[in-house]
Scaffold this active site. Sequence first.
Site, PDB file in Angstrom:
ATOM      1  N   GLU A  29      -6.818  -9.244 -16.481  1.00 24.34           N
ATOM      2  CA  GLU A  29      -7.943  -9.674 -15.651  1.00 24.34           C
ATOM      3  C   GLU A  29      -8.854 -10.666 -16.379  1.00 24.34           C
ATOM      4  OE1 GLU A  29      -9.577  -6.289 -13.142  1.00 24.34           O
ATOM      5  OE2 GLU A  29      -8.415  -5.178 -14.625  1.00 24.34           O
ATOM      6  N   SER A 217      -8.368  -5.146 -10.213  1.00 26.37           N
ATOM      7  CA  SER A 217      -8.237  -6.391  -9.460  1.00 26.37           C
ATOM      8  C   SER A 217      -6.924  -6.455  -8.678  1.00 26.37           C
ATOM      9  CB  SER A 217      -8.343  -7.620 -10.382  1.00 26.37           C
ATOM     10  OG  SER A 217      -9.604  -7.674 -10.986  1.00 26.37           O
ATOM     11  N   SER A 218      -6.354  -5.282  -8.378  1.00 27.34           N
ATOM     12  CA  SER A 218      -5.086  -5.184  -7.630  1.00 27.34           C
ATOM     13  C   SER A 218      -3.929  -5.866  -8.343  1.00 27.34           C
ATOM     14  CB  SER A 218      -5.247  -5.743  -6.212  1.00 27.34           C
ATOM     15  OG  SER A 218      -6.183  -4.996  -5.476  1.00 27.34           O
ATOM     16  N   GLU A 247       0.729   6.307  -5.321  1.00 28.26           N
ATOM     17  CA  GLU A 247      -0.109   6.942  -4.295  1.00 28.26           C
ATOM     18  C   GLU A 247       0.578   6.883  -2.939  1.00 28.26           C
ATOM     19  OE1 GLU A 247      -4.540   5.851  -6.017  1.00 28.26           O
ATOM     20  OE2 GLU A 247      -3.574   4.481  -4.606  1.00 28.26           O
ATOM     21  N   ALA A 248       0.423   7.951  -2.183  1.00 28.04           N
ATOM     22  CA  ALA A 248       0.840   7.930  -0.779  1.00 28.04           C
ATOM     23  C   ALA A 248      -0.143   7.083   0.016  1.00 28.04           C
ATOM     24  CB  ALA A 248       0.881   9.352  -0.229  1.00 28.04           C
ATOM     25  N   ALA A 249       0.360   6.383   1.018  1.00 26.94           N
ATOM     26  CA  ALA A 249      -0.515   5.568   1.869  1.00 26.94           C
ATOM     27  C   ALA A 249      -1.394   6.477   2.718  1.00 26.94           C
ATOM     28  CB  ALA A 249       0.313   4.658   2.754  1.00 26.94           C
ATOM     29  N   LEU A 250      -2.657   6.098   2.849  1.00 26.32           N
ATOM     30  CA  LEU A 250      -3.584   6.810   3.722  1.00 26.32           C
ATOM     31  C   LEU A 250      -3.861   5.961   4.941  1.00 26.32           C
ATOM     32  CD1 LEU A 250      -6.120   8.232   1.105  1.00 26.32           C
ATOM     33  CD2 LEU A 250      -4.367   9.496   2.345  1.00 26.32           C
ATOM     34  N   ARG A 253      -9.468   3.363   7.563  1.00 24.94           N
ATOM     35  CA  ARG A 253     -10.232   2.149   7.273  1.00 24.94           C
ATOM     36  C   ARG A 253     -10.663   2.156   5.812  1.00 24.94           C
ATOM     37  NH1 ARG A 253     -14.833   2.991  11.605  1.00 24.94           N
ATOM     38  NH2 ARG A 253     -15.646   1.043  10.721  1.00 24.94           N
ATOM     39  N   GLU A 342     -11.099   5.132  -5.585  1.00 27.79           N
ATOM     40  CA  GLU A 342     -11.419   4.867  -6.983  1.00 27.79           C
ATOM     41  C   GLU A 342     -12.850   4.372  -7.099  1.00 27.79           C
ATOM     42  OE1 GLU A 342      -8.431   1.872  -7.864  1.00 27.79           O
ATOM     43  OE2 GLU A 342      -9.968   0.319  -7.829  1.00 27.79           O
ATOM     44  N   ASN A 344     -15.144   1.480  -9.611  1.00 25.44           N
ATOM     45  CA  ASN A 344     -15.096   0.393 -10.585  1.00 25.44           C
ATOM     46  C   ASN A 344     -16.427   0.350 -11.305  1.00 25.44           C
ATOM     47  OD1 ASN A 344     -12.661  -1.794 -10.367  1.00 25.44           O
ATOM     48  ND2 ASN A 344     -12.915  -0.619  -8.481  1.00 25.44           N
ATOM     49  N   SER A 353     -18.274 -11.496  -4.083  1.00 26.83           N
ATOM     50  CA  SER A 353     -17.662 -10.177  -4.281  1.00 26.83           C
ATOM     51  C   SER A 353     -18.398  -9.146  -3.441  1.00 26.83           C
ATOM     52  CB  SER A 353     -17.708  -9.783  -5.760  1.00 26.83           C
ATOM     53  OG  SER A 353     -16.964 -10.672  -6.554  1.00 26.83           O
TER      54      SER A 353
END
Length: 385
Positions: A29, A217-218, A247-250, A253, A342, A344, A353
């Site tokens: 990053e 930052s993905s 991770e399982a998708a949630l 929104r 999460e 940050n 941002s």
Amino acid sequence: MSTENLSQSPDQQPRKPRVAVVFGGRSSEHGISMVTAGAVLRAIDRTKYDVLPIGITQSGRWVLTADEPERMAITERRTPNVEELAESSEGGVVLPVDPANREVVYTEPGSVPKALGEIDVVFPVLHGPYGEDGTLQGLLELSGVPYVGAGVLASAVGQDKEYMKRVFTSFGLKVGPYVVIRPREWERDESAARKKIIDLAGDHGWPLFVKPARAGSSIGITKVEDLSGLDEAIAEAQRHDPKILVEAALRGREIECGVLEFEDGPRASVPAEIPPPDAHAYYDFEAKYIDSTPGIVPAPLTPQETAEVQRLAVEAFEAASCEGLVRADFFLTEDGEFVINEINTMPGFTPISMYPQMWQASGISYPDLVDRLIEAALRRSTGLR
């Protein structure tokens, strides 16, 4: 430490507090950290503070850089690099290691070391390992230099997604289903490690998100739609971190909320919503930073939902023993429950941002936000607290 207590002689005006803005770093990053630093350098009130820009190269060298924030921007889809702004290809900056001495020294091969004066506070705008993860914070604690943001423990917890989730769970915050693959597990038995991931998909379905456990930052994240894409996703995550999180998708929104430390304690901003980006599979690096997918601020939530996510954001801040600032990311599921994804501890901090945008909508401008963070750091001592 307050700004009124800065050293001065009887016939001098009080000197301005000196802020060292530290950016760049060894993580993937690096470039995003520079973009953040450019925005912070533009926003700092130069009538109130002296500023010393210090870059850390990708090899780990600390350097003096030009105070030219306009050069710290994404241009032609390319992020900047500290080496491009360094005043010397060989010189380096040395922070004090004696808490009684806050003088920064500049050294260059074959030259006498040059004292650059004392610093009163560090504004570390590093993202990822070797900066946001408690390592830099530990150095500053040893040096006795106040700094903006979370301390050693909170920074480490906020960087490691596994232990972040463990802390949240212990405080009663709800997290989504996940598994962790540590490097020794992978080296010892790849098949067993892969089976853990496949079992997660069996229990919760596809897609899965495969992530570096200690990156941000993905970067390095892959949305895996079925088994055929799993190995490539694991390899991509392991390029950034030998420990990976899956991770399982949630379904729901994406809601974010900012937390800022005031003199009377942490408070939450109005929340924002991250709509699904049209040109991307999810809110990935390019959607965030290259294409600047806009969020919705404030999020279209009911008053009850807004109050609940603000409460949970402050709870997450407190659970991880954070200081200064945090951006807390949630999913609002289809059954109306907030699940924390999460936090940050040094979120993206450019004016576009989400963290600054949420505080702008809450009545605090970007320059005022920067000023509040510096003032909070100056009030706070280093050491156990």
